[in-house]
Design a protein around this motif. Structure first.
Motif, PDB file in Angstrom:
ATOM      1  N   ARG A   1     -21.614 -14.159 -37.152  1.00 15.82           N
ATOM      2  CA  ARG A   1     -21.047 -15.375 -37.735  1.00 15.82           C
ATOM      3  C   ARG A   1     -21.406 -16.615 -36.910  1.00 15.82           C
ATOM      4  NH1 ARG A   1     -14.841 -14.563 -38.342  1.00 15.82           N
ATOM      5  NH2 ARG A   1     -15.563 -13.002 -39.830  1.00 15.82           N
TER       6      ARG A   1
ATOM      7  N   ASP B   1     -17.066 -27.840 -45.289  1.00 16.38           N
ATOM      8  CA  ASP B   1     -17.620 -27.982 -43.943  1.00 16.38           C
ATOM      9  C   ASP B   1     -16.563 -28.644 -43.058  1.00 16.38           C
ATOM     10  OD1 ASP B   1     -20.631 -28.337 -42.487  1.00 16.38           O
ATOM     11  OD2 ASP B   1     -19.061 -29.671 -41.793  1.00 16.38           O
TER      12      ASP B   1
ATOM     13  N   THR C   1     -17.862 -26.285 -37.456  1.00 15.23           N
ATOM     14  CA  THR C   1     -18.731 -26.732 -36.368  1.00 15.23           C
ATOM     15  C   THR C   1     -17.876 -27.089 -35.156  1.00 15.23           C
ATOM     16  OG1 THR C   1     -20.401 -27.594 -37.898  1.00 15.23           O
ATOM     17  CG2 THR C   1     -20.446 -28.426 -35.636  1.00 15.23           C
TER      18      THR C   1
ATOM     19  N   ALA D   1     -19.529 -19.209 -41.436  1.00 18.99           N
ATOM     20  CA  ALA D   1     -20.431 -19.540 -40.334  1.00 18.99           C
ATOM     21  C   ALA D   1     -19.664 -20.365 -39.317  1.00 18.99           C
ATOM     22  CB  ALA D   1     -21.651 -20.301 -40.834  1.00 18.99           C
TER      23      ALA D   1
ATOM     24  N   ILE E   1     -27.684 -21.930 -41.823  1.00 16.34           N
ATOM     25  CA  ILE E   1     -26.236 -22.116 -41.902  1.00 16.34           C
ATOM     26  C   ILE E   1     -25.800 -22.303 -43.354  1.00 16.34           C
ATOM     27  CG2 ILE E   1     -24.337 -23.670 -41.272  1.00 16.34           C
ATOM     28  CD1 ILE E   1     -26.041 -24.253 -38.686  1.00 16.34           C
ATOM     29  N   HIS E   2     -26.622 -23.010 -44.126  1.00 16.93           N
ATOM     30  CA  HIS E   2     -26.336 -23.289 -45.543  1.00 16.93           C
ATOM     31  C   HIS E   2     -27.470 -22.708 -46.392  1.00 16.93           C
ATOM     32  CE1 HIS E   2     -23.036 -26.086 -44.622  1.00 16.93           C
ATOM     33  NE2 HIS E   2     -23.796 -26.552 -43.667  1.00 16.93           N
TER      34      HIS E   2
ATOM     35  N   ARG F   1     -17.698 -21.322 -49.808  1.00 15.31           N
ATOM     36  CA  ARG F   1     -18.247 -20.933 -48.516  1.00 15.31           C
ATOM     37  C   ARG F   1     -17.702 -21.909 -47.466  1.00 15.31           C
ATOM     38  NH1 ARG F   1     -22.370 -18.364 -45.837  1.00 15.31           N
ATOM     39  NH2 ARG F   1     -23.382 -19.557 -44.161  1.00 15.31           N
TER      40      ARG F   1
ATOM     41  N   VAL G   1     -20.459 -22.682 -36.082  1.00 17.79           N
ATOM     42  CA  VAL G   1     -21.622 -23.374 -35.537  1.00 17.79           C
ATOM     43  C   VAL G   1     -21.305 -23.948 -34.168  1.00 17.79           C
ATOM     44  CG1 VAL G   1     -23.287 -25.233 -35.936  1.00 17.79           C
ATOM     45  CG2 VAL G   1     -22.379 -23.923 -37.870  1.00 17.79           C
TER      46      VAL G   1
ATOM     47  N   VAL H   1     -17.726 -23.391 -43.430  1.00 16.72           N
ATOM     48  CA  VAL H   1     -18.501 -23.561 -42.204  1.00 16.72           C
ATOM     49  C   VAL H   1     -17.663 -24.387 -41.235  1.00 16.72           C
ATOM     50  CG1 VAL H   1     -20.591 -24.534 -41.179  1.00 16.72           C
ATOM     51  CG2 VAL H   1     -20.688 -23.480 -43.459  1.00 16.72           C
TER      52      VAL H   1
END
Length: 413
Positions: free
Chosen positions: A210, A115, A140, A193, A401-402, A136, A195, A138
């Motif tokens: 996405r 993340d 933000t 993703a 998102i998760h 994975r 965010v 992500v």
């Protein structure tokens, strides 16, 4: 592919350490997000060293905190050049440290999810995938940086050659950052993703499955119990982390350009300022205008309860402003600028939305002249805001998102 034989592992890469009582909005976001993740996985953090990191008290729910050693002190000129060249991207040394630091490499190799907080950290994706191609990822975006940079140039007080150089730099920086944002949203090397914190910010990016929207997962207060005494003077409240330039700039604009107009009409008004990171320039302006500096206030409930109006006078910046959300949720009438209101609600949610100093002052005076009427309207706004931005909405978004971490689990043994 997720590993089912053990509790999931999440590594958060961020310039700040998640704390249980953060001082500013960015800290609130990473703390609330990491707390949600920790209910479902083992959460570790990788952060670059620095004064704020050394002062931080890591949240109890974190499994590990790895601090990356920063390079030796460089000359002021070299540091400025590096910041110029690295606008919107992680420092080059961060890539090297992630590969060379044994603790960081181990965490990334074991991670099921990585993340990355703030756009600058997204630049680390290629290095992370070399270490662990199956995790994975992500990213933000606390702000859409291209918008923030554009506004900073537009509101700069500089003139002459300094202004010209700033405009040249801004055009270059905004162009490159926008290309980076497009790659994050639609490029083959982007995260799983991406965010953002509002539909407004999502609209600034290319359309892509996405891109996900996360209502800021802040602890919005319940309806406030007001403690204003009938004999108390009318009170204005400003809340912000003042080490951030956009907050300092907005406050100083308010103190110098707006507050004198309010005092002409309401001579006994009190101006209270809550927030850490206060610099000498703010102290001087506060002294000259008779404003009260409170410093960092861990629990703002009492301040909101005694305030007649909250002001969010931001002239630059981007993204959703947590300080605006907190004031509205506390049933305090809010006067703000378009920057302070964006991504939250329409103008009817506010007692005033303007960047004109005289109109801003008039809006504040209107609230101070009829506080009971404005409070009744604020109660309805707060109810709608809690529905849209409360913890349930944030948890639903985080679950999408998760998706592999949607159900809380027991702690690792």
């Amino acid at each position: 592919m997720m590993r089912a034989s053990r509790r999931q592992r999440v590594v958060m890469i961020t310039p700040l350490v998640p704390e249980e009582n953060p001082e500013h909005a960015g800290g609130v976001l990473i703390s609330r997000t990491s707390r949600w993740l920790a209910d479902r996985a083992d959460v570790s953090v990788i952060v670059p060293d620095g004064p704020a990191v050394r002062r931080a008290r890591p949240a109890s729910w974190l499994r590990d905190v790895v601090i990356l050693e920063t390079p030796a002190q460089r000359s002021a000129l070299r540091s400025r050049v590096s910041r110029f060249l690295e606008t919107g991207r992680a420092s080059r040394w961060m890539h090297h440290r992630l590969r060379e630091d044994p603790a960081a490499t181990r965490l990334l190799h074991e991670a099921d999810v990585v993340d990355l907080q703030w756009q600058e950290q997204a630049d680390l994706l290629r290095t992370i995938r070399r270490i662990n191609p199956s995790a994975r990822t992500v990213v933000t975006l606390h702000d859409v940086l291209s918008q923030q940079l554009s506004r900073a140039a537009q509101t700069s007080p500089r003139t002459g050659i300094s202004r010209l150089l700033l405009n040249v730099y801004s055009r270059w920086a905004v162009g490159r950052v926008r290309r980076d944002e497009r790659r994050l949203a639609t490029g083959s090397g982007g995260p799983d993703a991406l965010v953002v914190l509002s539909e407004k910010d999502a609209a600034l990016l290319p359309r892509s499955p996405r891109v996900r929207t996360l209502p800021p997962p802040v602890d919005l207060p319940a309806a406030s119990t007001r403690s204003v005494e009938e004999s108390a003077p009318p009170t204005i409240l400003f809340v912000a982390y003042l080490a951030r330039w956009s907050n300092e700039q907005g406050l100083r604009w308010f103190l110098r350009e707006v507050l004198p107009g309010i005092r002409q009409q309401v001579p006994d008004v009190r101006m209270r300022i809550a927030g850490g990171g206060i610099r000498d320039t703010v102290r001087r302006d506060a002294d000259e205008t008779g404003a009260e500096l409170l410093g960092f206030v861990p629990d703002l409930a009492e301040e909101y309860a005694r305030a007649d109006v909250a002001v969010v006078p931001l002239l630059q910046g981007a993204g959703v402003k947590f300080k605006t959300l907190d004031a509205l949720a506390s049933e305090v009438p809010v006067v703000t600028t378009p920057v302070g209101a964006e991504g939250i609600g329409d103008d009817s949610w506010f007692a005033g939305v303007t960047s004109d100093p005289e109109a801003f002052a008039d809006a504040v005076v209107s609230v101070l002249g009829a506080p009971a009427s404005y409070r009744r309207r604020s109660e309805a706004v707060a109810a709608e805001l809690r529905r849209r931005f409360g913890s349930e909405a944030a948890e639903r978004a985080l679950s999408t998102i998760h998706p592999d971490l949607s159900s809380p689990t027991g702690s690792a043994s």
